[in-house]
Design an enzyme around this catalytic site. Sequence first.
Site, short mmCIF file in Angstrom:
data_model
loop_
_atom_site.label_atom_id
_atom_site.label_comp_id
_atom_site.label_asym_id
_atom_site.label_seq_id
_atom_site.Cartn_x
_atom_site.Cartn_y
_atom_site.Cartn_z
N SER A 1 -111.75 4.64 58.43
CA SER A 1 -110.39 4.13 57.15
C SER A 1 -109.29 3.18 58.48
N THR B 1 -118.28 2.19 61.69
CA THR B 1 -117.17 3.75 61.34
C THR B 1 -117.44 4.41 63.44
N GLY C 1 -128.90 22.85 29.96
CA GLY C 1 -129.31 23.44 31.91
C GLY C 1 -130.47 22.71 31.75
N ARG D 1 -132.36 16.45 21.98
CA ARG D 1 -131.95 18.16 22.15
C ARG D 1 -131.16 18.63 20.41
N GLU E 1 -117.93 2.04 52.27
CA GLU E 1 -117.24 1.03 52.04
C GLU E 1 -116.03 1.01 52.01
N GLN F 1 -119.45 15.36 21.86
CA GLN F 1 -120.77 15.12 22.61
C GLN F 1 -120.46 13.86 22.52
C1 LIG Z 1 -137.54 1.81 50.79
C2 LIG Z 1 -137.45 0.55 50.32
C3 LIG Z 1 -137.39 -0.42 50.66
C4 LIG Z 1 -137.16 -1.94 50.22
C5 LIG Z 1 -137.14 -2.88 52.02
C6 LIG Z 1 -137.31 -4.75 51.27
C7 LIG Z 1 -136.49 -5.27 51.06
C8 LIG Z 1 -135.37 -6.04 51.22
C9 LIG Z 1 -134.85 -7.24 50.50
C10 LIG Z 1 -133.25 -8.21 50.18
C11 LIG Z 1 -132.80 -6.31 49.51
C12 LIG Z 1 -131.47 -6.66 49.60
C13 LIG Z 1 -130.53 -5.54 49.84
C14 LIG Z 1 -129.48 -5.63 49.57
C15 LIG Z 1 -128.75 -4.22 49.54
C16 LIG Z 1 -126.81 -4.67 49.05
C17 LIG Z 1 -126.02 -3.26 49.33
C18 LIG Z 1 -125.50 -2.19 50.58
C19 LIG Z 1 -126.35 -0.60 50.65
C20 LIG Z 1 -124.80 -0.43 50.97
C21 LIG Z 1 -125.03 0.64 51.40
C22 LIG Z 1 -123.52 2.07 52.00
C23 LIG Z 1 -123.21 1.35 53.41
C24 LIG Z 1 -121.38 1.99 53.68
C25 LIG Z 1 -121.24 1.11 54.74
C26 LIG Z 1 -120.50 0.91 55.81
O1 LIG Z 1 -119.31 2.47 54.95
S1 LIG Z 1 -119.68 0.33 56.79
C27 LIG Z 1 -117.77 0.88 56.64
C28 LIG Z 1 -116.64 0.48 55.92
N1 LIG Z 1 -115.60 0.92 55.97
C29 LIG Z 1 -114.57 0.44 55.71
O2 LIG Z 1 -114.19 0.40 54.36
C30 LIG Z 1 -113.01 0.81 55.90
C31 LIG Z 1 -111.66 0.46 55.52
N2 LIG Z 1 -111.03 -0.25 56.53
C32 LIG Z 1 -110.01 -1.14 56.20
O3 LIG Z 1 -110.63 -1.72 55.59
C33 LIG Z 1 -109.35 -1.31 57.31
O4 LIG Z 1 -109.05 -0.43 57.98
C34 LIG Z 1 -107.74 -1.43 55.92
C35 LIG Z 1 -107.71 -0.83 54.92
C36 LIG Z 1 -108.36 -2.85 55.05
C37 LIG Z 1 -107.02 -1.58 56.43
O5 LIG Z 1 -106.65 -3.13 57.64
P1 LIG Z 1 -105.77 -3.07 58.68
O6 LIG Z 1 -106.51 -3.86 59.11
O7 LIG Z 1 -105.25 -1.95 59.04
O8 LIG Z 1 -105.21 -4.05 57.76
P2 LIG Z 1 -103.95 -3.70 57.02
O9 LIG Z 1 -102.60 -3.94 57.87
O10 LIG Z 1 -104.05 -3.06 55.54
O11 LIG Z 1 -103.73 -5.18 56.35
C38 LIG Z 1 -103.62 -6.12 56.63
C39 LIG Z 1 -103.61 -7.49 56.27
O12 LIG Z 1 -104.77 -7.38 55.95
C40 LIG Z 1 -104.91 -7.60 54.46
N3 LIG Z 1 -106.60 -7.81 54.59
C41 LIG Z 1 -107.00 -5.98 54.36
N4 LIG Z 1 -108.82 -5.91 54.53
C42 LIG Z 1 -108.62 -7.10 54.18
C43 LIG Z 1 -110.35 -7.56 53.97
N5 LIG Z 1 -110.82 -7.11 54.01
N6 LIG Z 1 -110.38 -9.35 53.23
C44 LIG Z 1 -108.82 -10.01 53.29
N7 LIG Z 1 -107.93 -9.41 53.68
C45 LIG Z 1 -107.66 -7.97 54.71
C46 LIG Z 1 -104.65 -6.78 53.67
O13 LIG Z 1 -104.01 -7.67 52.43
C47 LIG Z 1 -102.53 -7.16 54.77
O14 LIG Z 1 -102.22 -8.10 54.02
P3 LIG Z 1 -101.15 -8.54 54.11
O15 LIG Z 1 -100.59 -7.85 53.15
O16 LIG Z 1 -100.30 -8.75 55.25
O17 LIG Z 1 -101.10 -10.07 53.14
C1 LIG Z 2 -122.88 8.17 53.81
C2 LIG Z 2 -122.71 6.91 54.32
C3 LIG Z 2 -123.18 5.79 54.77
C4 LIG Z 2 -122.48 5.41 55.10
N1 LIG Z 2 -122.90 4.32 56.28
C5 LIG Z 2 -121.79 3.62 56.78
C6 LIG Z 2 -121.57 2.58 57.75
O1 LIG Z 2 -123.68 2.03 57.54
N2 LIG Z 2 -121.39 1.79 58.59
C7 LIG Z 2 -119.82 2.29 59.45
O2 LIG Z 2 -119.76 1.94 60.05
N3 LIG Z 2 -119.93 3.22 58.15
C8 LIG Z 2 -120.54 3.75 57.74
N4 LIG Z 2 -120.63 5.16 57.01
C9 LIG Z 2 -118.68 5.30 56.93
C10 LIG Z 2 -117.59 5.36 55.56
O3 LIG Z 2 -117.45 3.77 56.01
C11 LIG Z 2 -116.18 5.95 56.69
O4 LIG Z 2 -116.97 7.02 56.41
C12 LIG Z 2 -115.30 5.42 55.29
O5 LIG Z 2 -114.39 4.68 55.34
C13 LIG Z 2 -114.04 6.84 55.40
O6 LIG Z 2 -114.16 6.31 56.46
P1 LIG Z 2 -113.67 8.18 57.23
O7 LIG Z 2 -114.67 8.98 56.94
O8 LIG Z 2 -112.49 8.23 58.32
O9 LIG Z 2 -111.92 8.88 55.79
P2 LIG Z 2 -110.55 9.04 56.36
O10 LIG Z 2 -110.05 7.94 56.51
O11 LIG Z 2 -110.86 10.25 57.06
O12 LIG Z 2 -110.88 9.98 54.83
C14 LIG Z 2 -109.68 11.64 54.88
C15 LIG Z 2 -108.89 11.27 53.94
O13 LIG Z 2 -107.37 10.38 54.00
C16 LIG Z 2 -107.38 10.00 53.03
N5 LIG Z 2 -106.80 9.02 54.13
C17 LIG Z 2 -106.82 7.79 55.31
N6 LIG Z 2 -106.14 7.88 55.31
C18 LIG Z 2 -105.05 7.22 54.21
C19 LIG Z 2 -103.74 6.54 54.32
N7 LIG Z 2 -103.34 5.27 54.67
N8 LIG Z 2 -102.83 7.13 53.14
C20 LIG Z 2 -103.73 8.09 52.27
N9 LIG Z 2 -104.20 9.04 52.60
C21 LIG Z 2 -105.23 8.32 54.25
C22 LIG Z 2 -108.59 9.21 52.18
O14 LIG Z 2 -108.17 8.61 51.50
C23 LIG Z 2 -109.81 10.78 52.55
O15 LIG Z 2 -109.03 11.71 51.55
C24 LIG Z 2 -120.76 6.05 55.58
C25 LIG Z 2 -121.03 6.89 54.79
C26 LIG Z 2 -121.14 6.99 53.93
C27 LIG Z 2 -120.60 8.66 53.96
#
Ligand SMILES: CCCCCCCCCCCCCCCCCCCCCCCCCC(=O)SCCNC(=O)CCNC(=O)[C@H](O)C(C)(C)COP(=O)(O)OP(=O)(O)OC[C@H]1O[C@@H](n2cnc3c(N)ncnc32)[C@H](O)[C@@H]1OP(=O)(O)O
Ligand SMILES: Cc1cc2nc3c(=O)[nH]c(=O)nc-3n(C[C@H](O)[C@H](O)[C@H](O)COP(=O)(O)OP(=O)(O)OC[C@H]3O[C@@H](n4cnc5c(N)ncnc54)[C@H](O)[C@@H]3O)c2cc1C
Length: 627
Positions: free
Chosen positions: A144, A138, A401, A310, A424, A330
Amino acid sequence: MEGVDHLAHERNKSEFDVDAMKIVWAGSPHAFDVSDRISKLVASDPGFRKDNRSTLSRKELFKNTLRKAAYAWKTIVDLRLSEEEAAKLRFYVDEPAFTDLHWGMFIPAIKGQGTEEQQQKWLPLAYKMQIIGCYAQTELGHGSNVQGLETTATFDPQTDEFIIHSPTLTSSKWWPGGLGKVATHAIAYARLIVGGREHGVNGFIVQLRSLEDHSPLLGITVGDIGMKFGNGAYNTMDNGVLRFDHVRIPRNQMLMRVSQVTCEGKYKQSDVPRQLVYGTMVYVRQTIVADASCALSRAVCIATRYSAVRRQFGSQNGGPETQVIDYKTQQSRLFPLLASAYAFRFIGEWLKWLYADVTQRLQANDFSTLPEAHACTAGLKSLTTTATADGIEECRKLCGGHGYLCSSGLPELFAVYVPACTYEGDNTVLLLQVARFLMKTVSQLGSSKKPVGTIAYMTRVEHLMQCRCGVQRGFAELSVDLVEAAVAHCQLIVVSKFIEKLQQEIPGKGVKQQLEVLCNIYALFLLHKHQGDFLSTGCITPKHAALANDELRSLYSQVRPNAIALVDAFNYTDHYLGSILGCYDGNVYPKLYEAAWKDPLNESVVPDGYHQYIRPLLKQEIRTARL
Ligand SMILES: CCCCCCCCCCCCCCCCCCCCCCCCCC(=O)SCCNC(=O)CCNC(=O)[C@H](O)C(C)(C)COP(=O)(O)OP(=O)(O)OC[C@H]1O[C@@H](n2cnc3c(N)ncnc32)[C@H](O)[C@@H]1OP(=O)(O)O
Ligand SMILES: Cc1cc2nc3c(=O)[nH]c(=O)nc-3n(C[C@H](O)[C@H](O)[C@H](O)COP(=O)(O)OP(=O)(O)OC[C@H]3O[C@@H](n4cnc5c(N)ncnc54)[C@H](O)[C@@H]3O)c2cc1C
């Protein structure tokens, strides 16, 4: 009184084997054993104390998180915990930290998008935490729209390197967790440019900080993006900002499973779908669905136990007042959330299977189920996180509260959880992906390509599509309706997987019966909530709707005597719940009263500032306004 179980009378009402339900909730006897053991280990270790978080400054809070992370890692190494046990430890330590992104995204990205050679080089360093990674996708201007990212990676054939650069302010990486103060490396997503031609967004391993003194490397500007929602909450995480000023990396640090660049500067797209570059997001989305059931069950456990403790109104002849859990209002707010917690548990189990299945198929270059896996992970992540965030807030309100006190555990749970509706993948953007998938399926109806899996039911809409093959307005124009259809599609998957779960062998007296009640509550609550759609489309008659509402009321009465036992089955320690209202023994009032006096504000009877500001007021030493 301490040691007395104030909820014993509730526990005695239970009509099923709670220990057997604990196994169902955990997933297996083995999973229960690991979970139970690790949760008690964390609860009994003062090193994992968390009740002071809301009183710490941001810098103290963050330093404490670093301490805990190091302590946890030492615990894992000293006790030789398995990956499953370590994941449970991270869960029960219950603190967003850089390790989430290191283990939850940086490592999976290398495993999913790196070549064998790249995995052999980088994974051993990451597993031993000799490097700490983050997932830098991001940017300030784009989150997005991944294809809109502006960071560039330009291949220099002279030196066999990529030049990573942030050409604009909006190309600054913004949000990656762990980036702000800790990560030594990033998987940075950038527009690949080879020989002046662009080849879309790819992932690159970039070192950010020195492994000697942690200072940012040449060309790297990096820092934290500042305080986020809530006080403690997600401020234990250093979400960061990162700018590249022509940073050079070796060619072999581009993740090359999907696309390759040769030393001669030739770009090659292998025969895998380019969307595999998005594979890490699909993985995390399915973990987020499992996490939703954990967060919702935690809030429901607190609200259910407190609703049984409660009492308010209803005293007859000086007798005890009515338990608020006995009020139908509730119950109508609380029990659908209890049912949702169990529903999300089982859909999380199924999605984990679906993800493992698609991963196995990808290894054999079988991409047939990738579209369905994307649609399911995107849609169910959206559905479950929206319902869970709303559910935690509803649980706070169900506690009146006292739900607004930090000591209830609910404000912090809400503050930590709500970004799940955004990270995500923004939930609406993800539902639009599901809508696109559904529309594509509809467009294929009538062809030889029959819908299977979670869209098999759509053959039944085929006749509708033929007779309604009229005006096809634009996707954008219909997007609001399509998003609603996407939600309905996902709800159908949740209900059908809950029903499938009930077809399995489920041991334990009365356990299956309880799950059937919860499944029916989940389904009928949805029918009630969306009654208008069901009636307007002729799916049900008004009589059906009335019958459903009557049945729902009857189901609430059936679940009432089992409510406490159903939340006991989550097997959460008081430490993990972090809630006086939700404590196991229900001894709420003495604990609330005792906790109040521990607040730093009560360290002095006369507050700081009295003499400076209040006394002059009281003594009229300040000229009084004309009132
Ligand atoms: C102290 C304690 C310590 C303890 C330590 C101990 C040690 C521990 C040891 C072990 C511990 C283990 C711990 C584990 C923790 C795990 C939890 C993690 C926590 C997470 C926290 C939060 C993390 C948050 C991270 C983030 O936030 S990371 C950023 C996230 N950002 C997004 O999510 C962007 C969204 N936007 C898009 O995903 C794309 O932009 C878009 C909208 C799809 C358009 O994509 P575009 O390329 O424009 O594609 P289209 O043109 O729309 O589509 C074109 C064609 O491709 C298709 N297609 C689009 N996609 C996809 C896709 N995937 N896959 C397949 N097809 C796809 C689509 O169906 C279409 O198919 P067709 O119709 O042609 O057939
Ligand atoms: C706590 C936290 C942790 C994060 N950790 C990570 C990380 O580790 N790594 C990383 O890479 N990113 C991370 N992110 C970023 C996160 O993945 C993005 O904020 C998320 O994917 C949303 O994208 P954006 O902020 O651009 O939202 P935007 O897309 O700008 O959304 C704003 C508004 O626009 C609307 N919108 C956008 N596009 C469209 C469309 N095509 N049609 C209709 N409505 C639309 C949305 O629905 C929303 O209401 C984190 C974010 C947060 C809050």
